[in-house]
Design an enzyme around this catalytic site. Structure first.
Site, PDB file in Angstrom:
ATOM      1  N   ASN A  45       0.814  -1.219   0.000  1.00  0.00           N
ATOM      2  CA  ASN A  45       0.000   0.000   0.000  1.00  0.00           C
ATOM      3  C   ASN A  45       0.848   1.270   0.000  1.00  0.00           C
ATOM      4  OD1 ASN A  45       0.310  -1.132   2.881  1.00  0.00           O
ATOM      5  ND2 ASN A  45      -0.080   1.048   3.266  1.00  0.00           N
ATOM      6  N   ARG A  68      -2.464  -4.661   5.398  1.00  0.00           N
ATOM      7  CA  ARG A  68      -3.168  -5.056   6.619  1.00  0.00           C
ATOM      8  C   ARG A  68      -4.451  -4.256   6.784  1.00  0.00           C
ATOM      9  NH1 ARG A  68       0.928  -4.287  11.394  1.00  0.00           N
ATOM     10  NH2 ARG A  68       1.393  -2.470  10.115  1.00  0.00           N
ATOM     11  N   TYR A 232      16.108  -6.268  13.640  1.00  0.00           N
ATOM     12  CA  TYR A 232      15.841  -6.180  12.201  1.00  0.00           C
ATOM     13  C   TYR A 232      16.888  -6.969  11.416  1.00  0.00           C
ATOM     14  CZ  TYR A 232      15.119  -4.080   7.585  1.00  0.00           C
ATOM     15  OH  TYR A 232      14.885  -3.883   6.237  1.00  0.00           O
TER      16      TYR A 232
END
Length: 313
Positions: A45, A68, A232
């Protein structure tokens, strides 16, 4: 010219080189795809995922944009549809088994499967010199376990093709096994993770779970883990290792049902994930993912790329 200016000049030269590569048509390859080719891009998105979806759709594929949040996903899809691109939306949360199952059923019912999967969805909660592991469980669950869950769900739905289906994982150089600065200190563990012949899902899982256990008991700083964006980096190291493992397993698929799986580092990109501090645009960052998804070179699998160049894990 100072050191900072020279570095900036080199980045600009490389950006121009990549922009030139993007203008080279795929006519020198066999154009194996069509508007019936289905590409799924997770977390698309915004940012890199949005641009990957945009570029794939611009090449004439049918792209499934996922997010989501339904509202932002539908808004992103509308932007591309208004340009005449064949993009559809479906909600997807890769860490929610029910969401993945619903998405899988929808893909199978509406398209009979898919041809390309871009595992782009990911999170990072550190910026600048931060190295907090406060959200380590969320980072590992999303970037590694979520990617793995989505891959496992989609592999049975990959449609047969003489050109092979494609899986591209968006990872990071921070997850390299043998980087000079940001790597696991345990040499034995690094060697085990590096040996693709003996590499296993259990080993990768136990590595990240060991880290998470040390986060819970407060001993992670002495555990020999990567020192920059630790959670990460480790999540991307695990995703890189899983890419190599699955590429080896998938190499046994019969002709006509081959699946080629690679990963790539998009660089330090100007997106919300970097707090807009990157030096690479999403357009440039998306290029290698699209290139890997569309290449006609059917011998490329289990590799790690950056800027269309193979680099070492």
């Amino acid at each position: 010219m100072g050191k900072k200016e020279r570095a900036q000049e080199r980045r600009e030269q490389r950006r121009q080189q990549i922009s030139l590569l993007r203008t080279i048509p795929y006519s020198d390859q066999q154009r194996w795809w069509s508007n019936e080719t289905i590409a799924v891009v997770t977390g698309s998105n915004r940012g890199i995922g949005f641009e990957i979806a945009h570029q794939l759709a611009s090449h004439g594929l049918t792209v499934v944009l996922t997010s989501r949040e339904t509202r932002v996903g539908e808004e992103a899809t509308k932007i591309m549809q208004e340009k005449g691109l064949n993009v559809v939306f479906h909600q997807l949360d890769i860490v929610d088994p029910a969401s993945v199952e619903t998405f899988s059923d929808w893909i199978k019912e509406n398209y009979g499967g898919l041809d390309i999967l871009i595992n782009n969805a990911g999170v990072n909660f550190n910026f600048g010199t931060d190295n907090s592991v406060e959200y380590a469980e969320t980072v590992i669950q999303t970037n590694y376990f979520g990617t793995k869950s989505m891959t496992k769900a989609m592999i049975p739905l990959m449609r047969p093709s003489p050109f092979g289906a494609r899986i591209v994982n968006v990872t990071s150089r921070l997850g390299r096994l043998n980087g000079r600065r940001n790597r696991i200190a345990n040499v034995s563990l690094r060697q085990q993770l590096e040996d693709v012949d003996s590499l296993s899902e259990e080993l990768i899982d136990s590595t990240v779970n060991s880290f998470l256990e040390q986060v819970k008991n407060g001993t992670w700083e002495s555990g020999g883990w990567p020192q920059v964006f630790t959670d990460y980096s480790l999540s991307k190291l695990a995703a890189n290792a899983y890419t190599r493992l699955m590429a080896r397993i998938l190499s046994d698929q019969p002709e006509g049902q081959k699946i080629y799986m690679n990963c790539y580092c998009p660089g330090w990109v100007k997106t919300a994930m970097t707090d807009w501090a990157g030096h690479t645009s999403p357009e440039v960052a998306a290029d290698t993912a699209v290139w890997l998804a569309l290449t006609s070179d059917q011998f490329v699998s289990g590799k790690f790329f950056a800027e269309r160049r193979e680099i070492n894990f």
